[in-house]
Scaffold this motif. Structure first.
Motif, PDB file in Angstrom:
ATOM      1  N   GLY A   1       0.512  -2.608  -0.599  1.00  0.00           N
ATOM      2  CA  GLY A   1       1.068  -3.923  -0.309  1.00  0.00           C
ATOM      3  C   GLY A   1       0.003  -4.847   0.249  1.00  0.00           C
ATOM      4  N   THR A   2      -0.105  -6.034  -0.326  1.00  0.00           N
ATOM      5  CA  THR A   2      -1.126  -6.988   0.095  1.00  0.00           C
ATOM      6  C   THR A   2      -0.657  -8.395  -0.280  1.00  0.00           C
ATOM      7  OG1 THR A   2      -3.513  -7.445   0.040  1.00  0.00           O
ATOM      8  CG2 THR A   2      -2.493  -6.746  -2.039  1.00  0.00           C
ATOM      9  N   ASN A   3      -1.583  -9.355  -0.302  1.00  0.00           N
ATOM     10  CA  ASN A   3      -1.222 -10.695  -0.794  1.00  0.00           C
ATOM     11  C   ASN A   3      -2.032 -10.992  -2.052  1.00  0.00           C
ATOM     12  OD1 ASN A   3      -3.755 -11.797  -0.096  1.00  0.00           O
ATOM     13  ND2 ASN A   3      -3.040 -12.522   1.866  1.00  0.00           N
ATOM     14  N   LEU A   4      -1.690 -12.082  -2.714  1.00  0.00           N
ATOM     15  CA  LEU A   4      -2.302 -12.395  -4.010  1.00  0.00           C
ATOM     16  C   LEU A   4      -3.805 -12.593  -3.905  1.00  0.00           C
ATOM     17  CD1 LEU A   4      -1.822 -12.814  -7.003  1.00  0.00           C
ATOM     18  CD2 LEU A   4      -1.338 -15.227  -6.532  1.00  0.00           C
ATOM     19  N   GLN A   5      -4.264 -13.278  -2.873  1.00  0.00           N
ATOM     20  CA  GLN A   5      -5.713 -13.502  -2.713  1.00  0.00           C
ATOM     21  C   GLN A   5      -6.451 -12.170  -2.566  1.00  0.00           C
ATOM     22  OE1 GLN A   5      -6.867 -15.965   0.622  1.00  0.00           O
ATOM     23  NE2 GLN A   5      -9.003 -15.311   0.475  1.00  0.00           N
ATOM     24  N   TYR A   6      -5.971 -11.305  -1.678  1.00  0.00           N
ATOM     25  CA  TYR A   6      -6.624 -10.000  -1.496  1.00  0.00           C
ATOM     26  C   TYR A   6      -6.515  -9.149  -2.758  1.00  0.00           C
ATOM     27  CZ  TYR A   6      -6.883 -10.981   3.543  1.00  0.00           C
ATOM     28  OH  TYR A   6      -7.152 -11.522   4.770  1.00  0.00           O
ATOM     29  N   ALA A   7      -5.373  -9.221  -3.437  1.00  0.00           N
ATOM     30  CA  ALA A   7      -5.198  -8.451  -4.671  1.00  0.00           C
ATOM     31  C   ALA A   7      -6.221  -8.877  -5.724  1.00  0.00           C
ATOM     32  CB  ALA A   7      -3.778  -8.622  -5.201  1.00  0.00           C
ATOM     33  N   ASN A   8      -6.426 -10.186  -5.868  1.00  0.00           N
ATOM     34  CA  ASN A   8      -7.437 -10.663  -6.819  1.00  0.00           C
ATOM     35  C   ASN A   8      -8.829 -10.198  -6.411  1.00  0.00           C
ATOM     36  OD1 ASN A   8      -5.767 -11.965  -8.717  1.00  0.00           O
ATOM     37  ND2 ASN A   8      -5.587 -13.762  -7.396  1.00  0.00           N
ATOM     38  N   ASN A   9      -9.126 -10.203  -5.103  1.00  0.00           N
ATOM     39  CA  ASN A   9     -10.410  -9.684  -4.624  1.00  0.00           C
ATOM     40  C   ASN A   9     -10.571  -8.206  -4.963  1.00  0.00           C
ATOM     41  OD1 ASN A   9     -10.945 -12.213  -3.549  1.00  0.00           O
ATOM     42  ND2 ASN A   9     -10.464 -11.621  -1.450  1.00  0.00           N
TER      43      ASN A   9
ATOM     44  N   SER B   1       4.425  -5.652   2.137  1.00  0.00           N
ATOM     45  CA  SER B   1       3.653  -6.866   1.830  1.00  0.00           C
ATOM     46  C   SER B   1       4.441  -8.119   2.190  1.00  0.00           C
ATOM     47  CB  SER B   1       3.223  -6.895   0.358  1.00  0.00           C
ATOM     48  OG  SER B   1       4.333  -7.022  -0.499  1.00  0.00           O
ATOM     49  N   GLU B   2       5.762  -8.100   1.977  1.00  0.00           N
ATOM     50  CA  GLU B   2       6.584  -9.265   2.335  1.00  0.00           C
ATOM     51  C   GLU B   2       6.624  -9.468   3.848  1.00  0.00           C
ATOM     52  OE1 GLU B   2      10.259  -8.335   0.383  1.00  0.00           O
ATOM     53  OE2 GLU B   2       9.530  -9.082  -1.562  1.00  0.00           O
ATOM     54  N   PHE B   3       6.559  -8.385   4.605  1.00  0.00           N
ATOM     55  CA  PHE B   3       6.506  -8.480   6.070  1.00  0.00           C
ATOM     56  C   PHE B   3       5.130  -8.952   6.533  1.00  0.00           C
ATOM     57  CE2 PHE B   3       5.067  -5.994   9.842  1.00  0.00           C
ATOM     58  CZ  PHE B   3       5.718  -6.741  10.807  1.00  0.00           C
ATOM     59  N   ARG B   4       4.100  -8.287   6.061  1.00  0.00           N
ATOM     60  CA  ARG B   4       2.730  -8.543   6.540  1.00  0.00           C
ATOM     61  C   ARG B   4       2.190  -9.876   6.046  1.00  0.00           C
ATOM     62  NH1 ARG B   4      -1.514  -9.391   8.495  1.00  0.00           N
ATOM     63  NH2 ARG B   4      -3.233  -7.975   8.879  1.00  0.00           N
ATOM     64  N   TYR B   5       2.567 -10.281   4.851  1.00  0.00           N
ATOM     65  CA  TYR B   5       1.999 -11.492   4.238  1.00  0.00           C
ATOM     66  C   TYR B   5       3.069 -12.520   3.927  1.00  0.00           C
ATOM     67  CZ  TYR B   5      -1.980  -8.401   3.914  1.00  0.00           C
ATOM     68  OH  TYR B   5      -2.993  -7.546   4.228  1.00  0.00           O
ATOM     69  N   ALA B   6       4.031 -12.671   4.810  1.00  0.00           N
ATOM     70  CA  ALA B   6       5.154 -13.600   4.608  1.00  0.00           C
ATOM     71  C   ALA B   6       4.693 -15.046   4.465  1.00  0.00           C
ATOM     72  CB  ALA B   6       6.146 -13.482   5.766  1.00  0.00           C
ATOM     73  N   ASP B   7       3.544 -15.373   5.074  1.00  0.00           N
ATOM     74  CA  ASP B   7       3.054 -16.754   5.030  1.00  0.00           C
ATOM     75  C   ASP B   7       2.176 -17.043   3.815  1.00  0.00           C
ATOM     76  OD1 ASP B   7       1.062 -15.068   5.935  1.00  0.00           O
ATOM     77  OD2 ASP B   7       0.209 -16.526   7.319  1.00  0.00           O
ATOM     78  N   SER B   8       2.000 -16.066   2.936  1.00  0.00           N
ATOM     79  CA  SER B   8       1.223 -16.270   1.711  1.00  0.00           C
ATOM     80  C   SER B   8       2.033 -15.720   0.538  1.00  0.00           C
ATOM     81  CB  SER B   8      -0.149 -15.607   1.845  1.00  0.00           C
ATOM     82  OG  SER B   8      -0.011 -14.229   2.105  1.00  0.00           O
ATOM     83  N   THR B   9       1.377 -15.247  -0.489  1.00  0.00           N
ATOM     84  CA  THR B   9       2.071 -14.713  -1.656  1.00  0.00           C
ATOM     85  C   THR B   9       1.952 -13.192  -1.653  1.00  0.00           C
ATOM     86  OG1 THR B   9       1.432 -16.702  -2.875  1.00  0.00           O
ATOM     87  CG2 THR B   9       2.234 -14.835  -4.171  1.00  0.00           C
ATOM     88  N   PRO B  10       3.003 -12.491  -1.176  1.00  0.00           N
ATOM     89  CA  PRO B  10       2.936 -11.032  -1.135  1.00  0.00           C
ATOM     90  C   PRO B  10       3.002 -10.427  -2.539  1.00  0.00           C
ATOM     91  CG  PRO B  10       5.013 -11.833  -0.181  1.00  0.00           C
ATOM     92  CD  PRO B  10       4.240 -13.021  -0.627  1.00  0.00           C
ATOM     93  N   VAL B  11       2.186  -9.405  -2.759  1.00  0.00           N
ATOM     94  CA  VAL B  11       2.169  -8.681  -4.036  1.00  0.00           C
ATOM     95  C   VAL B  11       1.912  -7.207  -3.762  1.00  0.00           C
ATOM     96  CG1 VAL B  11       1.350 -10.670  -5.368  1.00  0.00           C
ATOM     97  CG2 VAL B  11      -0.295  -9.040  -4.462  1.00  0.00           C
ATOM     98  N   VAL B  12       2.010  -6.414  -4.809  1.00  0.00           N
ATOM     99  CA  VAL B  12       1.700  -4.996  -4.744  1.00  0.00           C
ATOM    100  C   VAL B  12       0.631  -4.690  -5.782  1.00  0.00           C
ATOM    101  CG1 VAL B  12       2.607  -2.658  -5.091  1.00  0.00           C
ATOM    102  CG2 VAL B  12       4.009  -4.377  -3.919  1.00  0.00           C
ATOM    103  N   VAL B  13      -0.371  -3.925  -5.371  1.00  0.00           N
ATOM    104  CA  VAL B  13      -1.387  -3.425  -6.298  1.00  0.00           C
ATOM    105  C   VAL B  13      -1.057  -1.954  -6.562  1.00  0.00           C
ATOM    106  CG1 VAL B  13      -3.833  -2.889  -6.618  1.00  0.00           C
ATOM    107  CG2 VAL B  13      -3.165  -5.017  -5.491  1.00  0.00           C
ATOM    108  N   MET B  14      -0.898  -1.632  -7.819  1.00  0.00           N
ATOM    109  CA  MET B  14      -0.654  -0.246  -8.216  1.00  0.00           C
ATOM    110  C   MET B  14      -1.988   0.361  -8.645  1.00  0.00           C
ATOM    111  SD  MET B  14       1.872   1.280 -11.168  1.00  0.00           S
ATOM    112  CE  MET B  14       0.925   0.570 -12.524  1.00  0.00           C
TER     113      MET B  14
END
Length: 188
Positions: free
Chosen positions: A17-25, A63-76
């Motif tokens: 679980g992360t946010n979109l920016q970190y997932a893209n990184n 991810s929705e809890f930790r990154y509620a102020d951004s775009t939460p996503v999941v990396v599989m």
């Protein structure tokens, strides 16, 4: 791919679980290891696995809890590692070995452990800090790079209720050798 390990190799699908920016990184440069003093399973990249619950919904909730102020996503990702590098505390035999290590470690490090914090003050956070110390040492001592364990992590509802428990809610995994993390993709 779910957990299809054999005697020599661990093969498991894992959810981070992360946010979109970190997932893209992550997709551009791979995962990086964070030095976190509260890493209950040691230092490394954390994933939810199918086990006590399904890994994907748990990672999504986190991810929705930790990154509620951004775009939460999941990396599989798929984790592929030699079994000699895995400490799987779902196994009674490996849990016993971990317990023996913990007893030995605490005996040999009692001076430093007694000074790690104000022992007169008891907080829920102390469990995470103490687990992190033992898990990090257990992973370093025998050269392990993957730790799998059933642990208690609050879901949205448990956070709303401020429910504390020692009973596990999920199966999680910490990977400290990022070369074991394969084929990552954003799925949520």
């Amino acid at each position: 791919m779910s957990d299809i390990s054999d005697l020599n190799q661990l093969y498991v699908r894992a959810f981070h679980g992360t946010n979109l920016q970190y997932a893209n990184n992550i997709l551009e440069g791979g995962f990086y290891l964070r030095d976190d003093e509260e890493g209950w399973l040691g230092q490394g990249v954390y994933f939810f696995l199918d086990g006590i619950c399904e890994g994907l919904p748990m990672a999504k909730d986190w991810s929705e809890f930790r990154y509620a102020d951004s775009t939460p996503v999941v990396v599989m990702s798929d984790i592929v590692a030699p079994m000699s590098s895995v400490l799987d505390l779902r196994s009674m035999d490996q849990l016993r070995e971990f317990h023996k290590f913990r007893l030995s470690f605490t005996e040999g490090n009692s001076d430093s452990l007694s000074k790690r914090r104000d022992l007169m003050v008891k907080k829920r956070r102390d469990i995470r800090l103490d687990d992190a110390i033992i898990a990090k040492a257990a992973m370093e001592a025998p050269g392990k790079s993957v730790l799998i364990h059933n642990i208690y992590i609050k879901t949205r509802k448990l956070r709303e209720l401020q429910l504390e428990s020692s009973y596990p809610t999920c199966t999680a995994c910490c990977v400290s050798n990022i070369s074991f993390i394969k084929s990552s993709q954003i799925i949520d």
